[in-house]
Scaffold this active site. Sequence first.
Site, PDB file in Angstrom:
ATOM      1  N   SER A 122       0.814  -1.503  -0.115  1.00 45.81           N
ATOM      2  CA  SER A 122       0.102  -0.094   0.134  1.00 45.81           C
ATOM      3  C   SER A 122       0.949   1.272  -0.196  1.00 45.81           C
ATOM      4  O   SER A 122       1.885   1.359  -0.958  1.00 45.81           O
ATOM      5  CB  SER A 122      -0.790   0.080   1.053  1.00 45.81           C
ATOM      6  OG  SER A 122      -1.960   0.967   1.134  1.00 45.81           O
ATOM      7  N   ASP A 145      -9.202  -4.373  -5.969  1.00 45.76           N
ATOM      8  CA  ASP A 145      -8.426  -3.299  -5.309  1.00 45.76           C
ATOM      9  C   ASP A 145      -8.684  -1.911  -6.190  1.00 45.76           C
ATOM     10  O   ASP A 145      -8.426  -2.188  -7.305  1.00 45.76           O
ATOM     11  CB  ASP A 145      -6.916  -3.866  -5.102  1.00 45.76           C
ATOM     12  CG  ASP A 145      -6.083  -2.547  -4.490  1.00 45.76           C
ATOM     13  OD1 ASP A 145      -6.805  -1.573  -4.019  1.00 45.76           O
ATOM     14  OD2 ASP A 145      -4.916  -2.674  -4.498  1.00 45.76           O
ATOM     15  N   HIS A 194      -7.545  -5.121  -1.387  1.00 49.65           N
ATOM     16  CA  HIS A 194      -6.460  -4.386  -0.648  1.00 49.65           C
ATOM     17  C   HIS A 194      -6.491  -4.551   0.446  1.00 49.65           C
ATOM     18  O   HIS A 194      -7.584  -4.750   1.296  1.00 49.65           O
ATOM     19  CB  HIS A 194      -6.811  -2.790  -1.052  1.00 49.65           C
ATOM     20  CG  HIS A 194      -5.721  -2.061  -0.690  1.00 49.65           C
ATOM     21  ND1 HIS A 194      -4.788  -1.876  -1.562  1.00 49.65           N
ATOM     22  CD2 HIS A 194      -5.244  -1.523   0.219  1.00 49.65           C
ATOM     23  CE1 HIS A 194      -3.801  -1.213  -1.090  1.00 49.65           C
ATOM     24  NE2 HIS A 194      -4.071  -0.693   0.208  1.00 49.65           N
TER      25      HIS A 194
END
Length: 291
Positions: free
Chosen positions: A108, A261, A291
Amino acid sequence: QLFIGDLHFDGVPVRIYLPREPSAGKRRGVIFFHGGCGIFGSIRSHERVCRYIAKKSDSVVVSVGYHLSPEYKYPAQSLECLTATVHFLQTADTYGVDPARIIVCGDSVGGTYTASVCQELVPRTDLPKIRAQVLITPFLQALNFNLPSHQKNAFAAFLSRERTVHFILKYLNKDCSLKEPILAGSHVPESMKLKYGKWINPDLIPEVFKLGYKPPLPTSFSPRVHEQVPELFACRFSPLLAEDAVVCHLPDTCIVTCGHDVLRDEGLLYKKRLEDNNVRVTWHHVEKGFH
């Protein structure tokens, strides 16, 4: 199986994971930056991941506990990741690590820091070169929030399209009323859309990922919004905006994307940019991952 210790690398908190088993030669090193939008997450939240990497790959892992926003204002997080990386490259021998075999890895926003650290180290001739970078569902640009994956996963669990921009504004300590105009793209002047359109463009996404995609309606540019978020256009924040002269010198890369995601397409676009600049890329796509 591991020695685990908390240290400071030039003032930056880190946790180091060293395999107990003696090694015939120097080990590989892994620098890990945790995710959490720069506003949450910690060394502890990614403890199991780092232990797993250290044990399974027989590597020395350094997890970086950069200080979080808003107490520590952006770009403190990126700079601390860079500081810790430089320190480890300079002192690798101390930890039984081969300085020529150090990779940088993050998930991320940790993927953002990975990309930006590797870009910032390109001109440094005084340090060993990073051997490879691993970007796990990375955030890489803040210009276009209407790519196919933004539409497809707009309401995905944990990280929706709207929450993505909400977290960005929180991270940068900005007024959250800017969320709607940024989602619409009003923060990007026409000149920038033209300049960066060659890199951030739904036309560059493979057709298999564009099912149901509808090009957004054009929006009018707002100078007021643009002036309030200059950070979004810096390579440190949006590594996809780096020039080819930098991208072509980046290390071997592994990119992990997930089907569910919002950030999927940023990984796909960075993969294409790297490949266009003759950087070796390994790509793992987890179709049912999120995600």
